[in-house]
Design a protein around this motif. Sequence first.
Motif, PDB file in Angstrom:
ATOM      1  N   THR A   1       4.038 -10.309  -1.200  1.00  0.00           N
ATOM      2  CA  THR A   1       3.625 -10.106  -2.590  1.00  0.00           C
ATOM      3  C   THR A   1       4.797 -10.485  -3.488  1.00  0.00           C
ATOM      4  O   THR A   1       5.938 -10.567  -3.021  1.00  0.00           O
ATOM      5  CB  THR A   1       3.237  -8.642  -2.853  1.00  0.00           C
ATOM      6  OG1 THR A   1       4.426  -7.819  -2.727  1.00  0.00           O
ATOM      7  CG2 THR A   1       2.169  -8.155  -1.878  1.00  0.00           C
ATOM      8  N   PRO A   2       4.555 -10.722  -4.785  1.00  0.00           N
ATOM      9  CA  PRO A   2       5.667 -11.090  -5.666  1.00  0.00           C
ATOM     10  C   PRO A   2       6.798 -10.063  -5.680  1.00  0.00           C
ATOM     11  O   PRO A   2       7.979 -10.437  -5.715  1.00  0.00           O
ATOM     12  CB  PRO A   2       4.994 -11.208  -7.031  1.00  0.00           C
ATOM     13  CG  PRO A   2       3.580 -11.594  -6.724  1.00  0.00           C
ATOM     14  CD  PRO A   2       3.242 -10.847  -5.467  1.00  0.00           C
ATOM     15  N   VAL A   3       6.476  -8.782  -5.642  1.00  0.00           N
ATOM     16  CA  VAL A   3       7.523  -7.751  -5.690  1.00  0.00           C
ATOM     17  C   VAL A   3       8.356  -7.774  -4.413  1.00  0.00           C
ATOM     18  O   VAL A   3       9.591  -7.781  -4.453  1.00  0.00           O
ATOM     19  CB  VAL A   3       6.910  -6.357  -5.916  1.00  0.00           C
ATOM     20  CG1 VAL A   3       8.014  -5.287  -5.889  1.00  0.00           C
ATOM     21  CG2 VAL A   3       6.172  -6.301  -7.237  1.00  0.00           C
TER      22      VAL A   3
ATOM     23  N   LEU B   1       9.722   1.506   0.267  1.00  0.00           N
ATOM     24  CA  LEU B   1       9.138   1.104   1.546  1.00  0.00           C
ATOM     25  C   LEU B   1      10.065   0.155   2.308  1.00  0.00           C
ATOM     26  O   LEU B   1      10.254   0.302   3.523  1.00  0.00           O
ATOM     27  CB  LEU B   1       7.781   0.439   1.300  1.00  0.00           C
ATOM     28  CG  LEU B   1       6.660   1.357   0.823  1.00  0.00           C
ATOM     29  CD1 LEU B   1       5.464   0.530   0.349  1.00  0.00           C
ATOM     30  CD2 LEU B   1       6.229   2.317   1.931  1.00  0.00           C
ATOM     31  N   LEU B   2      10.646  -0.809   1.598  1.00  0.00           N
ATOM     32  CA  LEU B   2      11.539  -1.750   2.263  1.00  0.00           C
ATOM     33  C   LEU B   2      12.824  -1.060   2.703  1.00  0.00           C
ATOM     34  O   LEU B   2      13.339  -1.326   3.792  1.00  0.00           O
ATOM     35  CB  LEU B   2      11.846  -2.932   1.346  1.00  0.00           C
ATOM     36  CG  LEU B   2      12.754  -4.021   1.919  1.00  0.00           C
ATOM     37  CD1 LEU B   2      12.255  -4.508   3.275  1.00  0.00           C
ATOM     38  CD2 LEU B   2      12.872  -5.189   0.952  1.00  0.00           C
TER      39      LEU B   2
ATOM     40  N   GLY C   1       6.809   0.858 -11.475  1.00  0.00           N
ATOM     41  CA  GLY C   1       7.308   1.937 -10.641  1.00  0.00           C
ATOM     42  C   GLY C   1       6.683   1.985  -9.269  1.00  0.00           C
ATOM     43  O   GLY C   1       6.549   3.067  -8.677  1.00  0.00           O
ATOM     44  N   GLY C   2       6.308   0.814  -8.729  1.00  0.00           N
ATOM     45  CA  GLY C   2       5.651   0.746  -7.431  1.00  0.00           C
ATOM     46  C   GLY C   2       6.569   1.176  -6.297  1.00  0.00           C
ATOM     47  O   GLY C   2       7.787   1.302  -6.457  1.00  0.00           O
TER      48      GLY C   2
ATOM     49  N   GLU D   1       3.740  -1.055   5.249  1.00  0.00           N
ATOM     50  CA  GLU D   1       2.611  -1.376   4.391  1.00  0.00           C
ATOM     51  C   GLU D   1       3.083  -1.732   2.994  1.00  0.00           C
ATOM     52  O   GLU D   1       4.278  -1.640   2.698  1.00  0.00           O
ATOM     53  CB  GLU D   1       1.676  -0.168   4.299  1.00  0.00           C
ATOM     54  CG  GLU D   1       2.320   1.016   3.564  1.00  0.00           C
ATOM     55  CD  GLU D   1       1.399   2.216   3.468  1.00  0.00           C
ATOM     56  OE1 GLU D   1       0.419   2.279   4.214  1.00  0.00           O
ATOM     57  OE2 GLU D   1       1.685   3.098   2.635  1.00  0.00           O
ATOM     58  N   GLY D   2       2.151  -2.100   2.129  1.00  0.00           N
ATOM     59  CA  GLY D   2       2.510  -2.361   0.748  1.00  0.00           C
ATOM     60  C   GLY D   2       1.296  -2.659  -0.101  1.00  0.00           C
ATOM     61  O   GLY D   2       0.286  -3.160   0.391  1.00  0.00           O
ATOM     62  N   PRO D   3       1.381  -2.339  -1.391  1.00  0.00           N
ATOM     63  CA  PRO D   3       0.261  -2.614  -2.298  1.00  0.00           C
ATOM     64  C   PRO D   3       0.098  -4.099  -2.546  1.00  0.00           C
ATOM     65  O   PRO D   3       1.072  -4.852  -2.563  1.00  0.00           O
ATOM     66  CB  PRO D   3       0.655  -1.870  -3.573  1.00  0.00           C
ATOM     67  CG  PRO D   3       2.151  -1.801  -3.525  1.00  0.00           C
ATOM     68  CD  PRO D   3       2.515  -1.688  -2.077  1.00  0.00           C
ATOM     69  N   GLN D   4      -1.138  -4.519  -2.748  1.00  0.00           N
ATOM     70  CA  GLN D   4      -1.432  -5.904  -3.081  1.00  0.00           C
ATOM     71  C   GLN D   4      -1.460  -6.130  -4.584  1.00  0.00           C
ATOM     72  O   GLN D   4      -1.460  -7.264  -5.042  1.00  0.00           O
ATOM     73  CB  GLN D   4      -2.787  -6.295  -2.484  1.00  0.00           C
ATOM     74  CG  GLN D   4      -2.818  -6.315  -0.970  1.00  0.00           C
ATOM     75  CD  GLN D   4      -2.012  -7.473  -0.400  1.00  0.00           C
ATOM     76  OE1 GLN D   4      -2.414  -8.634  -0.489  1.00  0.00           O
ATOM     77  NE2 GLN D   4      -0.861  -7.157   0.169  1.00  0.00           N
TER      78      GLN D   4
END
Length: 206
Positions: A169-171, A143-144, A137-138, A129-132
């Motif tokens: 996402t950009p990150v 996660l990766l 400090g995300g 998963e991941g934030p949009q």
Amino acid sequence: MINKPTTATSQVMTDQMQPDPGLPNDLMSEAEVALRLAEFILSLSGSGAMAGVAIDGAGINVGSGLVFDIGRFMVATGWVPVKEAQVSRSAWTGAYRRDDKTVRVHARPGHGNVVAQINGRRIVAVCTEGPQIRKPGGPEPRLLTTALGQALLLDIVADDIVITAVPDTPVFRQLAETWRSRPLIRRAHIQLALVHRDGTVSGLNL
């Protein structure tokens, strides 16, 4: 093999999407990443007729709340539930069909989140998963890193295609572009895929 990631878009037409698949605006869940990746693989020339998608119940239910409604999502993206004998106690498992393709959702751990075939080769993918929404400090690096570790532990054969898939996402895109060149990732032949909510998947060499 993974030095020059390619970009492609699922052949599924946008007008097949219903207005509201019930997705949160701030998070792309592991289940959503896996289902969109499976759908994309099945849309490719040379793909097999079926993709298996493993989904952990902890990722779709938090406490008494439903985080991701698989049935609602699949119907909204044009998949029709297939009536089968119930072989699992997990309510969210089951098969969905669109045209001549089938997605079978199950809850068996340890086999990768997505298992499919392309041109006779097996694809095994670990998804996360991941934030949009980007925040300082995300959790994206953690996660990766975790997903890559899981991919390294998969029970595969030499001809398998191993993928780690994350939200586009950009990150995550910046991380993927940097980490693809790391020597051990190159040696392990792990492809880093970016999965977008519009059905686009980039970073794969299939």
